[in-house]
Scaffold this motif. Structure first.
Motif, PDB file in Angstrom:
ATOM      1  N   THR A   1      41.241  34.217  20.168  1.00 45.66           N
ATOM      2  CA  THR A   1      42.605  33.853  20.264  1.00 45.66           C
ATOM      3  C   THR A   1      42.508  32.523  20.947  1.00 45.66           C
ATOM      4  OG1 THR A   1      43.296  35.744  20.662  1.00 45.66           O
ATOM      5  CG2 THR A   1      44.513  34.217  21.205  1.00 45.66           C
ATOM      6  N   LEU A   2      41.766  32.228  21.773  1.00 44.25           N
ATOM      7  CA  LEU A   2      41.579  30.990  22.358  1.00 44.25           C
ATOM      8  C   LEU A   2      41.062  29.610  21.357  1.00 44.25           C
ATOM      9  CD1 LEU A   2      41.358  28.951  24.933  1.00 44.25           C
ATOM     10  CD2 LEU A   2      38.995  29.455  25.141  1.00 44.25           C
ATOM     11  N   GLY A   3      40.238  30.071  20.454  1.00 40.62           N
ATOM     12  CA  GLY A   3      39.761  29.170  19.476  1.00 40.62           C
ATOM     13  C   GLY A   3      40.875  28.811  18.357  1.00 40.62           C
ATOM     14  N   ARG A   4      41.487  29.876  18.047  1.00 43.39           N
ATOM     15  CA  ARG A   4      42.708  29.820  16.962  1.00 43.39           C
ATOM     16  C   ARG A   4      43.956  29.019  17.755  1.00 43.39           C
ATOM     17  NH1 ARG A   4      40.410  34.793  15.941  1.00 43.39           N
ATOM     18  NH2 ARG A   4      41.554  35.848  17.458  1.00 43.39           N
ATOM     19  N   ILE A   5      44.364  29.196  18.799  1.00 45.34           N
ATOM     20  CA  ILE A   5      45.442  28.478  19.240  1.00 45.34           C
ATOM     21  C   ILE A   5      45.009  26.951  19.711  1.00 45.34           C
ATOM     22  CG2 ILE A   5      45.051  29.280  21.954  1.00 45.34           C
ATOM     23  CD1 ILE A   5      48.405  28.606  19.830  1.00 45.34           C
ATOM     24  N   SER A   6      43.761  26.686  20.031  1.00 49.69           N
ATOM     25  CA  SER A   6      43.192  25.549  20.368  1.00 49.69           C
ATOM     26  C   SER A   6      43.322  24.627  19.244  1.00 49.69           C
ATOM     27  CB  SER A   6      41.703  25.556  21.126  1.00 49.69           C
ATOM     28  OG  SER A   6      41.606  26.080  22.121  1.00 49.69           O
ATOM     29  N   SER A   7      42.853  25.228  18.064  1.00 47.02           N
ATOM     30  CA  SER A   7      42.840  24.467  16.969  1.00 47.02           C
ATOM     31  C   SER A   7      44.316  24.000  16.432  1.00 47.02           C
ATOM     32  CB  SER A   7      42.198  25.432  15.925  1.00 47.02           C
ATOM     33  OG  SER A   7      42.496  24.631  14.563  1.00 47.02           O
TER      34      SER A   7
ATOM     35  N   LEU B   1      47.049  23.881  18.397  1.00 43.27           N
ATOM     36  CA  LEU B   1      47.658  22.904  19.382  1.00 43.27           C
ATOM     37  C   LEU B   1      47.124  21.665  19.183  1.00 43.27           C
ATOM     38  CD1 LEU B   1      47.573  25.123  22.611  1.00 43.27           C
ATOM     39  CD2 LEU B   1      49.603  24.388  21.344  1.00 43.27           C
ATOM     40  N   MET B   2      45.934  21.485  18.694  1.00 45.50           N
ATOM     41  CA  MET B   2      45.320  19.981  18.776  1.00 45.50           C
ATOM     42  C   MET B   2      45.813  19.553  17.322  1.00 45.50           C
ATOM     43  SD  MET B   2      42.849  18.354  20.223  1.00 45.50           S
ATOM     44  CE  MET B   2      42.259  16.846  19.960  1.00 45.50           C
ATOM     45  N   ALA B   3      45.955  20.302  16.388  1.00 44.09           N
ATOM     46  CA  ALA B   3      46.432  19.769  14.983  1.00 44.09           C
ATOM     47  C   ALA B   3      47.820  19.458  15.219  1.00 44.09           C
ATOM     48  CB  ALA B   3      46.398  20.780  13.928  1.00 44.09           C
ATOM     49  N   SER B   4      48.601  20.113  15.898  1.00 41.41           N
ATOM     50  CA  SER B   4      50.082  19.794  16.192  1.00 41.41           C
ATOM     51  C   SER B   4      49.964  18.427  17.150  1.00 41.41           C
ATOM     52  CB  SER B   4      50.759  20.737  17.049  1.00 41.41           C
ATOM     53  OG  SER B   4      50.965  21.963  16.338  1.00 41.41           O
TER      54      SER B   4
ATOM     55  N   ALA C   1      43.972  14.867  24.581  1.00 42.27           N
ATOM     56  CA  ALA C   1      42.810  14.891  23.792  1.00 42.27           C
ATOM     57  C   ALA C   1      43.132  14.140  22.467  1.00 42.27           C
ATOM     58  CB  ALA C   1      42.182  16.211  23.442  1.00 42.27           C
ATOM     59  N   ALA C   2      44.233  14.512  21.758  1.00 40.00           N
ATOM     60  CA  ALA C   2      44.604  13.957  20.411  1.00 40.00           C
ATOM     61  C   ALA C   2      44.998  12.356  20.678  1.00 40.00           C
ATOM     62  CB  ALA C   2      45.830  14.723  20.177  1.00 40.00           C
TER      63      ALA C   2
ATOM     64  N   GLU D   1      49.134  20.647  27.192  1.00 37.79           N
ATOM     65  CA  GLU D   1      49.011  19.188  27.864  1.00 37.79           C
ATOM     66  C   GLU D   1      47.190  18.718  27.740  1.00 37.79           C
ATOM     67  OE1 GLU D   1      50.566  18.734  31.971  1.00 37.79           O
ATOM     68  OE2 GLU D   1      50.310  20.896  31.899  1.00 37.79           O
ATOM     69  N   LEU D   2      46.526  19.562  27.784  1.00 40.37           N
ATOM     70  CA  LEU D   2      45.160  18.953  27.557  1.00 40.37           C
ATOM     71  C   LEU D   2      44.774  18.541  25.953  1.00 40.37           C
ATOM     72  CD1 LEU D   2      43.318  21.700  29.977  1.00 40.37           C
ATOM     73  CD2 LEU D   2      43.330  19.107  30.203  1.00 40.37           C
TER      74      LEU D   2
END
Length: 196
Positions: free
Chosen positions: A90-96, A98-101, A57-58, A52-53
């Protein structure tokens, strides 16, 4: 003696009145407790989670600069720890991811690239510079922009800062920041620390 007289006579007795009053007060107080208790047992709305966040942000990035989607295609770099820009989790990888999606849903064309050795470095003045590896990958995949981000762990929250930069000159095209509650779930994502 009529039934009515009997009831009136018994209702006026002090002992009956005291018991009746006590019973009435007890019933009323229990009813009041259940009403008050009912409002306290209402479930609070859950805090927004990472998908959601990143979606918000996107949306914020595109709202603040609708032309950002013109800088497609975009590639995404893994978000890194603000304290060590060569380290992610893992947080950094999944954040990237999710943000790209989320940016893709906002109209940004996203190229799927797993950027193993790509990162950005931070000069002492705080200016963000793309590493040669990122510039090389941008040229290789004909990417006009790059999604980058950092995160920092606080006592109660994780703070995430994301930005889309133009690959040709590192100009920031859009940025968004959000915070994520630090709980058992997010702690486990942070424990997956590691390099790229």
């Amino acid at each position: 003696m009529s039934a009515m007289s009997f009831v009136v006579m018994h209702l006026t007795r002090p002992l009956f009145t005291a018991k009746w009053l006590t019973a009435s007060l007890l019933v009323l107080s229990l009813a009041g407790c259940s009403v008050l208790g009912g409002s306290n047992t209402q479930q609070q709305e859950p805090a927004p989670d990472l998908p959601e966040l990143t979606q918000k942000a996107a949306e914020q990035m595109v709202a603040s600069n609708p032309d950002i989607t013109r800088y497609s295609p975009m590639i995404a770099a893994t978000f890194v720890s603000i304290d060590n820009l060569s380290q992610s989790s893992t947080l950094g990888r999944i954040s990237s991811e999710l943000m790209a999606s989320a940016l893709g849903r906002q109209g940004m064309q996203v190229r799927e690239v797993k950027m193993r050795d790509s990162m950005f470095i931070e000069e002492s003045v705080g200016e963000l510079i793309l590493s040669r590896q990122v510039q090389r990958l941008s040229a290789q995949h004909d990417a006009r922009s790059i999604l980058m981000g950092t995160y920092a762990q606080g006592q109660d929250y994780i703070y995430v800062s994301a930005r889309v930069v133009r690959s040709s000159d590192a100009m920031v095209l859009g940025s968004a920041d959000f915070r994520l509650a630090l709980n058992n779930n997010t702690r486990s994502l942070l424990e997956g620390q590691g390099g790229w």
